[in-house]
Design an enzyme around this catalytic site. Structure first.
Site, PDB file in Angstrom:
ATOM      1  N   CYS A  41     -49.106  -0.156 -12.257  1.00 57.94           N
ATOM      2  CA  CYS A  41     -50.137   0.754 -11.786  1.00 57.94           C
ATOM      3  C   CYS A  41     -49.734   1.362 -10.424  1.00 57.94           C
ATOM      4  CB  CYS A  41     -51.462   0.018 -11.660  1.00 57.94           C
ATOM      5  SG  CYS A  41     -52.909   1.091 -11.626  1.00 57.94           S
ATOM      6  N   CYS A  59     -54.494   4.905 -12.440  1.00 58.33           N
ATOM      7  CA  CYS A  59     -53.232   5.633 -12.548  1.00 58.33           C
ATOM      8  C   CYS A  59     -53.178   6.535 -13.771  1.00 58.33           C
ATOM      9  CB  CYS A  59     -52.047   4.667 -12.547  1.00 58.33           C
ATOM     10  SG  CYS A  59     -51.828   3.790 -14.121  1.00 58.33           S
ATOM     11  N   GLY A  81     -37.194 -20.057 -31.341  1.00 58.68           N
ATOM     12  CA  GLY A  81     -38.546 -20.400 -31.771  1.00 58.68           C
ATOM     13  C   GLY A  81     -38.786 -21.882 -31.965  1.00 58.68           C
ATOM     14  N   CYS A 125     -56.200   4.053 -17.840  1.00 62.56           N
ATOM     15  CA  CYS A 125     -56.419   3.331 -16.584  1.00 62.56           C
ATOM     16  C   CYS A 125     -57.141   4.253 -15.597  1.00 62.56           C
ATOM     17  CB  CYS A 125     -55.088   2.870 -16.005  1.00 62.56           C
ATOM     18  SG  CYS A 125     -55.218   2.226 -14.311  1.00 62.56           S
ATOM     19  N   CYS A 166     -55.166  -0.969 -15.105  1.00 56.11           N
ATOM     20  CA  CYS A 166     -53.973  -1.675 -15.581  1.00 56.11           C
ATOM     21  C   CYS A 166     -54.043  -3.146 -15.186  1.00 56.11           C
ATOM     22  CB  CYS A 166     -52.713  -1.107 -14.924  1.00 56.11           C
ATOM     23  SG  CYS A 166     -52.222   0.501 -15.527  1.00 56.11           S
TER      24      CYS A 166
END
Lengths: 268, 291, 235
Positions: free
Chosen positions: B274, B246, B34, B243, B268
């Protein structure tokens, strides 16, 4: 409550702040020479003098914004231990400054975050201390806005939309929300209209008494010093030339310079 | 290592000394999860904002055996993704793919793939502004001190402002996180929907900011916690419908406008995800349409 | 019967002003002033204008510094020398033992008349409700119309302001009370009310030191008159 806090007994007999031999040279030029004083809880000390007298240098030294050439600033921590603030680690010092100390700037824009709301300005120190409950933080911010007489409807407005007096009151709230024990103020009424000044001073007096704050206030305005302070230090050319009870120094000044200062004030 | 002779460049464009310098920065970043490590960012043959930081990180870690995937907003075939993929094809000759599972290095702008990443994979983020505190504290000297002393209250001021203004934390991307309980980190402009995927991910996550000359990292299996308030806990975006192509739910969806009469569908954002699902026989409400 | 305790002792006090702005001219005020005030006693400073009565009162309060001598004020078991005490000690002495009622009301612009009086009581250490009870009582006895209590006194008449000021000075139980012409702008009815208040304080053992130009008031409250003329440095 206020009387109990004001009563300088027991623990309060020990000073909160002990300054000794504080000296600052800017190259060859002295900014502040051998200044020393004690400050107890509940005491308001005013530092007066003209521009260039060293009063602002002294305040910067006290706030650890400037490193002294010589001298010590000792502070009684909440655990009772006297610590030299210069010997604190940076982390300790910064924590001290944003919890147990406050600093009120003459220009509120320097002491506030002008782009974030009044509520966030007040809440910042609480969040810095780890408070993570939005509702609680907001409730405390509201409470403090009320105490400094800002309409709580304005809690989500940025200080940019506030008048000068409101900004200054907001700055005070932002400082006091963590219940500090020492507050340094640099000309807090400078640049405000006279009527606004009176309101601010009155508010300050009340808060100082209610909270038992120790305050060092720098001002060039003797009327401000008379209204809010218990003790007075007169500075000239970097040195403290006269000190004592505020009314004593103002009503019976000894030093030629102090007499000049007092006699230069317009009487109303 | 040699680049394809036709390119005339060193393997992966950067010279070897530059790659070493960047690798040292990456190692330091991994050692201090970080923490923003400064590095001597190079001029790249593309403008700032096009992923110069991510490209330098990828160029420094990529080897001949790697398989590279590049996505932009989850898609493998947008301009930015295509350009960067071609850049590496040309300068390294490594194999490229659009399949998340096949890639060893995935360079990304704005998304984390939906398919869980695995050990050995590296996710490289393109970062425009690495400093999460800059919004409220413009002084770099001050923000560095705040990181050093772990003074992060200011970040909550921003979240407070969100709630005060919108009634909830409206920050929906660039959502600040604490890494390994120590450093406050800006996860680059990925949607906050993806924040939970960073938490204890099996993959190594590297972040490169070219203009700002910073690299930071999340080693595998590191705690990544999104900031919040007790009474306003962190929440990911939710989508009302699955979605349209899909039928996947629990994934990040993009809104696609279909015509100028206001017809639209939600699909997606991760195109590979997808397509893989559709190849497996999944269908959504509009499953036969071609977006 | 034991004689009443001496609460205030002024011993060989001398004071002059050095006027630096007038070439360092020395302006003598008083010299060699000595007197006592006992509990339950009211001592009045006498002498013509300019004799230094007000200055002497201010010296006793610590408002003016003195060049020589001592001003001893009983503080419980201790005795504090006002001429030598630290500012911090003086602040405490003024809060708990030594009060001063000036001719003029110098107050904060916004605070209401009754709150000014209550604040004085609270500063002394009384509970707020007790302070408020006393404040109401005093304002009533001083004939301040009740509709004024909640207003800030800035717009009050001189007499009304002075009565607020008296109430503020009398509301607490300081041992030593310094009065600088408290009846100067009052009518006969209110002068009588103030006389009553002073007599009440005397009965309760307060030591009072005052300046009264009104002979009638002076005769009714004074146990002794100390003629300042004989200490006058200018004489």
């Amino acid at each position: 409550m206020s009387a109990a806090l004001l009563a300088p007994e027991a623990d309060d007999d020990r000073p909160l702040l002990t300054v000794s031999g504080l000296t600052k040279y800017y190259g060859e030029r002295p900014g502040c020479l051998d200044v020393g004083f004690d400050l107890h809880p509940g005491e308001v000390l005013a530092i007066v003098g003209e521009s260039g007298s060293g009063k602002s240098t002294l305040l910067s030294l006290l706030a650890c914004r400037l490193a002294p050439t010589r001298g010590t600033i000792r502070y009684r921590m909440r655990n009772g231990a006297m610590r030299d603030v210069m010997s604190l680690t940076e982390a300790e010092r910064r924590l001290l400054m944003r919890t147990d100390w406050g600093f009120v700037h003459q220009d509120a824009a320097q002491g506030l975050r002008m782009r974030v709301s009044a509520g966030a300005n007040v809440g910042e120190r609480l969040m810095a201390l780890g408070q993570r409950h939005y509702g609680d933080i907001r409730a405390q911010a509201k409470d403090w806005l009320q105490r400094v007489e800002i309409d709580t409807d304005r809690i989500d407005d940025p200080p940019r939309s506030f008048s000068g007096g409101m900004r200054q009151r907001l700055q005070i709230a932002r400082n006091l929300v963590t219940a500090p024990r020492l507050v340094l103020m640099d000309e807090p009424t400078g640049g405000l209209d006279v009527s606004v000044q009176a309101r601010l001073l009155d508010l300050l007096r009340g808060l100082v008494a209610d909270l038992g704050l120790a305050v060092v206030i720098v001002t060039h305005d003797l009327a401000v010093a008379r209204l809010v302070s218990h003790r007075l230090m007169v500075m000239r050319q970097g040195s403290v030339i006269e000190t004592g009870l505020t009314d004593q120094v103002l009503d019976d000044p000894r030093e030629p310079y102090t007499q000049l200062l007092v006699s230069s004030v317009l009487q109303v | 290592m040699n680049a394809p002779a036709a390119s005339g460049y060193n393997f992966a464009y950067l010279d070897e000394q530059t790659k070493r310098m960047i690798r040292r920065a990456i190692l330091k970043a991994i050692a201090i999860p970080g923490y923003q490590v400064p590095f001597a960012s190079r001029e790249m043959p593309m403008p700032y904002g096009w992923g110069t930081g991510g490209v330098q990180v990828t160029a420094s870690i990529i080897g001949e055996d790697d398989v590279l995937k590049v996505i932009d907003q989850g898609s493998d075939d947008t301009t930015n993704a295509v350009s960067i993929r071609k850049f590496f094809e040309k300068t390294t000759g490594v194999a490229t793919t659009t399949a998340t599972g096949e890639a060893t290095i995935i360079q990304t702008r704005h998304r984390i793939p939906e398919a869980p990443l695995t050990e050995g994979q590296v996710l490289v983020y393109q970062v425009p502004i690495p400093e999460p505190l800059r919004f409220l504290e413009p002084r770099e000297t001050e923000t560095r001190t705040m990181h050093a002393l772990e003074e992060y209250g200011l970040m909550h001021v921003k979240l407070y402002e969100d709630i005060a203004r919108h009634g909830h934390i409206a920050t929906s991307y660039d959502y600040p996180v604490m890494v390994a309980g120590r450093y406050l980190m800006d996860p680059s402009p990925t949607p906050k929907f993806d924040n939970p995927k960073m938490h204890r991910s099996a993959a190594l996550q590297l972040f490169g900011a070219g203009r700002e000359k910073r690299i930071y990292a999340i080693p595998p299996y590191t705690d990544v916690v999104s900031l919040d308030f007790e009474d306003h806990p962190f929440e990911v975006n939710r989508f009302d419908t699955p979605c349209a192509l899909c039928g996947a739910s629990g994934v990040y969806l993009d809104e696609v406008v279909l015509d100028d009469r206001g017809r639209r569908m939600f699909v997606c954002s991760d195109t590979d995800h997808c397509e893989t699902r559709r190849a497996d026989g999944h269908r959504g409400a509009d499953g036969d349409a071609t977006p | 019967m034991t004689p009443p305790a001496t609460l205030l002792n002024v011993d060989r006090v001398g004071k002059s002003f050095t006027m630096h702005l007038q070439g360092g001219a020395l302006l003598p005020v008083v010299q060699d002033v000595s007197f006592d005030v006992a509990a339950g006693e009211c001592v009045v400073l006498g002498g013509p204008s300019g004799a230094g009565k007000s200055s002497l009162l201010k010296i006793v309060y610590g408002n003016y510094r003195c060049d020589s001598g001592s001003v001893m004020v009983r503080d419980g078991e201790d005795t504090i020398d006002v001429a030598a005490a630290s500012p911090r000690r003086m602040i405490r002495l003024r809060r708990t033992r030594l009060a001063y009622v000036s001719q003029f009301l110098r107050v904060i612009p916004r605070v209401s008349a009754i709150d000014i009086v209550v604040q004085a009581a609270v500063e002394f250490g009384l509970p707020e409700d007790e302070g408020r009870r006393r404040a109401r009582d005093l304002l009533t006895r001083l004939n301040v119309p009740e509709q004024l209590w909640s207003l800030a006194p800035a717009t009050f008449s001189g007499g009304e302001q002075q009565r607020i000021n008296i109430a503020r000075g009398f509301v607490a139980d300081h041992d030593v009370l310094l009065l600088d012409e408290p009846t100067a702008s009052l009518d006969a009815v209110n002068r009588a009310a103030v006389v009553d208040l002073i007599l009440t304080k005397k009965r309760r053992g307060t030591a009072l030191l005052g300046i009264f130009h009104d002979e009638d008031v002076r005769d009714r409250v004074a146990d002794r008159v100390v003629d300042v003329t004989r200490f006058s440095a200018a004489a």
